[in-house]
Design a protein around this motif. Structure first.
Motif, PDB file in Angstrom:
ATOM      1  N   UNK A 247     -50.456  -2.915 -26.576  1.00  0.00           N
ATOM      2  CA  UNK A 247     -50.164  -3.919 -27.612  1.00  0.00           C
ATOM      3  C   UNK A 247     -49.115  -3.438 -28.598  1.00  0.00           C
ATOM      4  N   UNK A 248     -49.060  -2.120 -28.833  1.00  0.00           N
ATOM      5  CA  UNK A 248     -48.097  -1.565 -29.781  1.00  0.00           C
ATOM      6  C   UNK A 248     -46.754  -1.256 -29.125  1.00  0.00           C
ATOM      7  N   UNK A 249     -46.721  -1.199 -27.818  1.00  0.00           N
ATOM      8  CA  UNK A 249     -45.523  -0.791 -27.087  1.00  0.00           C
ATOM      9  C   UNK A 249     -44.264  -1.578 -27.478  1.00  0.00           C
ATOM     10  N   UNK A 250     -44.334  -2.902 -27.662  1.00  0.00           N
ATOM     11  CA  UNK A 250     -43.103  -3.639 -28.033  1.00  0.00           C
ATOM     12  C   UNK A 250     -42.466  -3.170 -29.345  1.00  0.00           C
ATOM     13  N   UNK A 251     -43.214  -2.472 -30.177  1.00  0.00           N
ATOM     14  CA  UNK A 251     -42.675  -1.979 -31.437  1.00  0.00           C
ATOM     15  C   UNK A 251     -41.877  -0.683 -31.262  1.00  0.00           C
ATOM     16  N   UNK A 252     -41.828  -0.167 -30.029  1.00  0.00           N
ATOM     17  CA  UNK A 252     -41.133   1.084 -29.735  1.00  0.00           C
ATOM     18  C   UNK A 252     -40.122   0.858 -28.612  1.00  0.00           C
ATOM     19  N   UNK A 253     -39.011   0.163 -28.912  1.00  0.00           N
ATOM     20  CA  UNK A 253     -38.042  -0.175 -27.863  1.00  0.00           C
ATOM     21  C   UNK A 253     -37.435   1.045 -27.170  1.00  0.00           C
TER      22      UNK A 253
ATOM     23  N   UNK B  86     -53.614   3.448 -23.619  1.00  0.00           N
ATOM     24  CA  UNK B  86     -54.862   3.737 -24.312  1.00  0.00           C
ATOM     25  C   UNK B  86     -54.943   2.835 -25.533  1.00  0.00           C
ATOM     26  N   UNK B  87     -55.937   1.974 -25.574  1.00  0.00           N
ATOM     27  CA  UNK B  87     -56.069   1.028 -26.678  1.00  0.00           C
ATOM     28  C   UNK B  87     -56.047   1.741 -28.031  1.00  0.00           C
TER      29      UNK B  87
END
Length: 161
Positions: free
Chosen positions: A89-95, A116-117
């Protein structure tokens, strides 16, 4: 005469209080872990870290968590495998990390991705027995820094000694 002793002791006490602040205090292992420096124990690694991350505060924190190298060969520690751990879920914030995973990860067969959630982006570095040796936060790393780190620090079949 007694007042001379008291005034002489005051500057010494102030000096002993401020020296650790000027030289940089060592942090506890828990404080270092909370900052993302789990296992990063050598100050030469902080120097390498400074090349990758141009954030002076992070480098300063690293230096507060490290120990001086007793032998320059210690800075040549490598790891057998690595895991990029991140919350999907956080991945899009780290291009930069997304770009590395999608376009460059296949160049490094010893690198796996684990979703990992709730996990912030971090590298989990393992020895040749699969034991975790270090964990590094990579929130602000650029794609080229991730690539260079893997080229220098992670070698298939490497030992951590």
């Amino acid at each position: 005469m007694a007042s001379d002793r008291k005034t002489g002791a005051l500057p010494l006490k102030l000096f002993l209080f401020f020296v650790p602040l000027v030289l940089g205090q060592q942090l506890s292992s828990r404080e270092c872990e909370n900052l993302g420096f789990t296992g990063l124990a050598l100050c030469s690694d902080c120097n390498t870290f400074a090349e990758f991350v141009k954030n002076e505060e992070l480098v300063s924190d690293c230096r507060k968590c490290c120990t001086e190298d007793s032998d320059d060969s210690m800075s040549k520690i490598t790891y057998a495998t690595a895991v990029i751990e991140v919350c999907m879920r956080k991945l899009p914030f780290y291009p930069e990390l997304v770009g590395f995973i999608e376009e460059e990860k296949d160049q490094f067969p010893f690198v796996k991705v684990r979703y990992q959630f709730g996990s912030p982006p971090r590298l989990v570095l393992l020895d040749d027995q699969g034991e975790q040796k270090e964990s590094l936060r990579i929130d602000n790393w650029k794609r080229e820094h991730i690539r260079q780190f893997f080229q220098e620090k992670v070698k298939a079949g490497a030992s951590t000694s």
